[in-house]
Design a protein around this motif. Structure first.
Motif, short mmCIF file in Angstrom:
data_model
loop_
_atom_site.label_atom_id
_atom_site.label_comp_id
_atom_site.label_asym_id
_atom_site.label_seq_id
_atom_site.Cartn_x
_atom_site.Cartn_y
_atom_site.Cartn_z
N ALA A 114 0.83 -1.21 0.00
CA ALA A 114 0.00 0.00 0.00
C ALA A 114 0.87 1.25 0.00
CB ALA A 114 -0.94 0.00 1.20
N ALA A 115 1.95 1.23 0.76
CA ALA A 115 2.86 2.37 0.80
C ALA A 115 3.50 2.59 -0.56
CB ALA A 115 3.94 2.17 1.87
N GLY A 116 3.91 1.50 -1.20
CA GLY A 116 4.54 1.61 -2.51
C GLY A 116 3.59 2.11 -3.59
N LEU A 117 2.32 1.78 -3.43
CA LEU A 117 1.31 2.19 -4.41
C LEU A 117 0.75 3.59 -4.12
CD1 LEU A 117 -0.72 -1.14 -4.69
CD2 LEU A 117 0.90 -0.22 -6.37
N GLY A 118 1.11 4.12 -2.96
CA GLY A 118 0.54 5.40 -2.56
C GLY A 118 -0.88 5.27 -2.08
N GLY A 119 -1.25 4.07 -1.64
CA GLY A 119 -2.60 3.81 -1.14
C GLY A 119 -3.23 2.64 -1.86
N ALA A 120 -4.09 1.92 -1.16
CA ALA A 120 -4.81 0.78 -1.73
C ALA A 120 -5.99 0.46 -0.83
CB ALA A 120 -3.89 -0.44 -1.84
N GLU A 121 -6.95 -0.26 -1.38
CA GLU A 121 -8.05 -0.79 -0.56
C GLU A 121 -7.52 -2.09 0.03
OE1 GLU A 121 -12.65 -2.37 -1.02
OE2 GLU A 121 -11.83 -1.04 -2.56
N LEU A 122 -7.08 -2.04 1.27
CA LEU A 122 -6.27 -3.11 1.85
C LEU A 122 -7.01 -3.90 2.92
CD1 LEU A 122 -3.50 -4.52 2.35
CD2 LEU A 122 -2.92 -2.60 3.86
N TYR A 123 -6.92 -5.22 2.80
CA TYR A 123 -7.50 -6.15 3.77
C TYR A 123 -6.43 -7.19 4.11
CZ TYR A 123 -11.77 -4.14 1.85
OH TYR A 123 -12.73 -3.25 1.42
N ALA A 124 -6.43 -7.67 5.34
CA ALA A 124 -5.47 -8.68 5.76
C ALA A 124 -6.15 -9.66 6.70
CB ALA A 124 -4.26 -8.03 6.44
N ALA A 125 -5.63 -10.88 6.74
CA ALA A 125 -6.21 -11.90 7.62
C ALA A 125 -5.15 -12.89 8.06
CB ALA A 125 -7.34 -12.63 6.90
N ASP A 126 -5.34 -13.41 9.28
CA ASP A 126 -4.45 -14.45 9.79
C ASP A 126 -5.22 -15.26 10.83
OD1 ASP A 126 -1.07 -14.67 9.74
OD2 ASP A 126 -2.11 -15.77 11.31
N ILE A 127 -4.82 -16.51 11.00
CA ILE A 127 -5.51 -17.38 11.96
C ILE A 127 -4.94 -17.23 13.36
CG2 ILE A 127 -3.98 -19.38 11.65
CD1 ILE A 127 -6.54 -21.13 11.66
N ASP A 128 -3.75 -16.66 13.48
CA ASP A 128 -3.06 -16.54 14.77
C ASP A 128 -3.46 -15.24 15.47
OD1 ASP A 128 -1.31 -16.66 16.90
OD2 ASP A 128 0.45 -16.07 15.72
N PRO A 129 -4.08 -15.30 16.64
CA PRO A 129 -4.52 -14.08 17.33
C PRO A 129 -3.39 -13.10 17.60
CG PRO A 129 -5.54 -16.01 18.33
CD PRO A 129 -4.51 -16.51 17.38
N ALA A 130 -2.20 -13.60 17.95
CA ALA A 130 -1.07 -12.71 18.21
C ALA A 130 -0.67 -11.96 16.95
CB ALA A 130 0.12 -13.51 18.75
N ALA A 131 -0.69 -12.65 15.81
CA ALA A 131 -0.37 -12.00 14.55
C ALA A 131 -1.41 -10.94 14.21
CB ALA A 131 -0.28 -13.04 13.43
N VAL A 132 -2.67 -11.25 14.44
CA VAL A 132 -3.74 -10.30 14.14
C VAL A 132 -3.59 -9.03 14.97
CG1 VAL A 132 -6.23 -9.91 14.32
CG2 VAL A 132 -5.36 -12.04 13.33
N ARG A 133 -3.28 -9.19 16.25
CA ARG A 133 -3.09 -8.02 17.11
C ARG A 133 -1.95 -7.14 16.59
NH1 ARG A 133 -4.12 -11.89 21.18
NH2 ARG A 133 -1.88 -12.17 21.56
N CYS A 134 -0.89 -7.78 16.19
CA CYS A 134 0.26 -7.05 15.68
C CYS A 134 -0.07 -6.40 14.33
CB CYS A 134 1.45 -8.00 15.53
SG CYS A 134 2.97 -7.23 14.95
N ALA A 135 -0.70 -7.17 13.45
CA ALA A 135 -1.03 -6.67 12.11
C ALA A 135 -1.96 -5.46 12.17
CB ALA A 135 -1.66 -7.78 11.28
#
Length: 262
Positions: A114-135
């Protein structure tokens, strides 16, 4: 009478890290000294690094594509070689791209794209709760949203058929080889972020099978694999109905498969 703790010298820290087997002891010592706010904190950071904890977990961040992203304890550390995957994604992404970062870990890949594109409609997902909190710290700062759950399951249904770039940094280490990984990964990162099943391709098969339903026409799934797995990984993507090709970067020792919905 209290005594104010005195910070160890840079040379002392370097020697301690070198004795612990840190290859880049001098650089790491300088980073720890600049990151610590107090002598006590520095002592704790040096002790943790000397004990084998990943440097990124010790300082709480990783540099990726020239930017800093939070990396909490236990969360997969983004590798420098994976910058090549994001480079390839940036070349493919249209203006106003819809980007999904699956198996996102810290969320550094999606946020960096997103930073490289100067913005994007961004979504992310992970199964690990610790990763999600960090992300959430990294992705929210990039204007995106993070969901907790298994692969595509937690994503908004409205994304189906709209995703221009699907980043999937899936685990691809065969189960039998996980114990051969360096201790920094094997001990300090979540196994779910490393173990790809018997041949290392189990998670990829699940992602590839569903990817065509989520990709926009002309949209691409990009994932990293090892050199010796590239042919089999490409076959997985092709079997899902995607047009797949392999790109490599010798300098970063990176192998990436780009699988496009035709």
């Amino acid at each position: 009478m209290s005594v104010t703790p005195v910070s160890p010298s840079l040379s002392t820290t370097t020697a301690r890290l070198r004795a612990a087997g840190c290859v880049f002891a001098e650089d790491e010592a300088a980073l720890l000294h600049s990151s610590a706010r107090t002598p006590a904190e520095l002592d704790g950071m040096v002790e943790a690094r000397a004990a084998g904890r990943p440097l990124e977990h010790v300082v709480g961040w990783a540099e990726f594509r020239g930017l800093r992203y939070a990396v909490d304890a236990g969360v997969f550390v983004p590798r420098r070689r994976t910058e090549f995957l994001v480079d390839q994604a940036e070349l493919l992404a249209p203006a106003g791209a819809v980007v999904v970062d699956l198996c996102c870990g810290s969320g550094a890949l999606g946020a960096a794209l997103a930073a490289g594109l100067g913005g994007a409609e961004l979504y992310a997902a992970d199964i690990d709760p610790a990763a999600v909190r960090c992300a959430r710290r990294n992705v929210t700062a990039a204007g995106g949203r993070v969901y907790e759950g298994d692969l595509f399951a937690p994503l908004p249904a409205g994304l189906r058929g709209r995703v221009d770039v699907l980043l999937a940094n899936v685990p691809y280490v065969p189960t039998g080889e996980v114990e051969l990984l360096p201790a920094e990964a094997r001990v300090h990162e979540a196994r779910v972020a490393l173990d790809g099943g018997a041949d290392g391709l189990d998670v990829l098969r699940r992602v590839a099978a569903e990817a065509p339903g989520w990709l926009a026409p002309g949209g691409s799934l990009l994932f990293e694999t090892s050199e010796h797995q590239a042919a089999a990984a490409t076959e997985v993507a092709t079997a899902a109905g995607l047009a797949a090709r392999v790109v490599t970067c010798e300098d970063l020792y990176a192998t990436v498969v780009i699988a496009t919905r035709v």
